[in-house]
Design a protein around this motif. Structure first.
Motif, PDB file in Angstrom:
ATOM      1  N   UNK A 147      21.644  50.689  53.198  1.00 41.64           N
ATOM      2  CA  UNK A 147      22.228  50.635  54.369  1.00 41.64           C
ATOM      3  C   UNK A 147      21.497  50.733  55.856  1.00 41.64           C
ATOM      4  N   UNK A 148      20.378  51.626  55.547  1.00 39.75           N
ATOM      5  CA  UNK A 148      19.624  51.779  56.742  1.00 39.75           C
ATOM      6  C   UNK A 148      18.742  50.505  57.017  1.00 39.75           C
ATOM      7  N   UNK A 149      18.400  49.849  56.001  1.00 38.14           N
ATOM      8  CA  UNK A 149      17.592  48.568  56.240  1.00 38.14           C
ATOM      9  C   UNK A 149      18.416  47.797  56.969  1.00 38.14           C
ATOM     10  N   UNK A 150      19.788  47.527  56.558  1.00 33.09           N
ATOM     11  CA  UNK A 150      20.875  46.621  57.098  1.00 33.09           C
ATOM     12  C   UNK A 150      20.916  46.985  58.486  1.00 33.09           C
ATOM     13  N   UNK A 151      20.936  48.343  58.881  1.00 32.88           N
ATOM     14  CA  UNK A 151      21.258  48.816  60.414  1.00 32.88           C
ATOM     15  C   UNK A 151      20.088  48.341  61.126  1.00 32.88           C
ATOM     16  N   UNK A 152      18.841  48.733  60.585  1.00 31.67           N
ATOM     17  CA  UNK A 152      17.613  48.419  61.276  1.00 31.67           C
ATOM     18  C   UNK A 152      17.535  47.136  61.390  1.00 31.67           C
ATOM     19  N   UNK A 153      17.922  46.098  60.730  1.00 38.11           N
ATOM     20  CA  UNK A 153      17.829  44.924  60.856  1.00 38.11           C
ATOM     21  C   UNK A 153      18.588  44.368  61.801  1.00 38.11           C
ATOM     22  N   UNK A 154      19.589  44.545  62.298  1.00 41.40           N
ATOM     23  CA  UNK A 154      20.853  44.381  63.142  1.00 41.40           C
ATOM     24  C   UNK A 154      20.367  45.155  64.268  1.00 41.40           C
ATOM     25  N   UNK A 155      19.296  45.850  64.596  1.00 43.77           N
ATOM     26  CA  UNK A 155      18.885  46.613  65.839  1.00 43.77           C
ATOM     27  C   UNK A 155      20.367  47.851  66.088  1.00 43.77           C
ATOM     28  N   UNK A 156      20.866  48.030  64.988  1.00 39.74           N
ATOM     29  CA  UNK A 156      22.110  48.752  65.135  1.00 39.74           C
ATOM     30  C   UNK A 156      21.608  50.509  65.393  1.00 39.74           C
ATOM     31  N   UNK A 157      22.627  51.384  65.404  1.00 45.36           N
ATOM     32  CA  UNK A 157      22.279  52.929  65.395  1.00 45.36           C
ATOM     33  C   UNK A 157      21.137  53.280  64.461  1.00 45.36           C
TER      34      UNK A 157
END
Length: 187
Positions: A147-157
């Motif tokens: 999930x963190x990989x996904x968030x980082x890939x979207x420049x999310x929180x």
């Protein structure tokens, strides 16, 4: 942390061709492992469980390497400016670690581990049930990292570097518990 990039026409590890090569190599390794397991099942050596156990340990080592390395990438990625070349490099590194190493290793670990739990131990023993619970928790850590990989890939929180330093300890603690349960079989 500085990520070096070659601007002199050399192949970079973040380029699409390098990613394809990594996926092909990982796929070939997975095919070889499946062929070995299939061959062992057909061959049915007397010590089949030992062969399966050895392959299970290899898969566990690969999975744990990823689980211990990923938070380090997150720590450095947290300090990188979203959208920067460094951040983009970390995105590629994290995605490849997750998809090429961690996910296949986790699936192989589970498949071979469940085979051993059934064929060798008949799913009996309090230590085995506790070990399976610890592996379920380890899988939860894996899913949290995904999930963190996904968030980082979207420049999310983003979580803080301190958070990822603490999260780096969780797989270690679970690994210690699992190894003690398997070796000592305390109950």
């Amino acid at each position: 942390m500085r990520i070096s990039q070659s601007d002199e026409g050399g192949s970079r590890q973040t380029d699409a061709p390098a990613g394809r090569k990594s996926r092909v190599r990982a796929f070939m390794a997975l095919c070889v492992l499946i062929a070995i397991v299939g061959g062992l099942i057909v061959w049915q050596p007397e010590d089949l469980a030992l062969w399966i156990k050895a392959l299970h340990i290899v898969a566990v080592i690969s999975w744990m390497a990823g689980l211990l390395y990923m938070p380090r990438l997150f720590i450095y990625h947290t300090d990188a400016e979203p959208g920067s070349p460094t951040s983009e490099t970390f995105k590629v590194m994290e995605q490849r670690l997750l998809t090429v190493i961690m996910r296949p290793a986790m699936m192989i670990t589970w498949a071979l581990g469940l085979y051993l739990a059934w064929s060798v131990y008949g799913f009996q023993g309090g230590w085995l049930h506790t070990k399976i619970l610890a592996v379920i928790l380890l899988t939860g850590v894996h899913l949290h990292y995904a999930d963190a990989v996904r968030r980082f890939s979207q420049d999310g929180t983003r979580r803080t570097a301190r958070y990822w330093r603490l999260m780096n300890e969780v797989p270690t603690v679970l690994m210690i518990v699992i190894v003690i349960l398997v070796v000592v079989k305390p109950f």
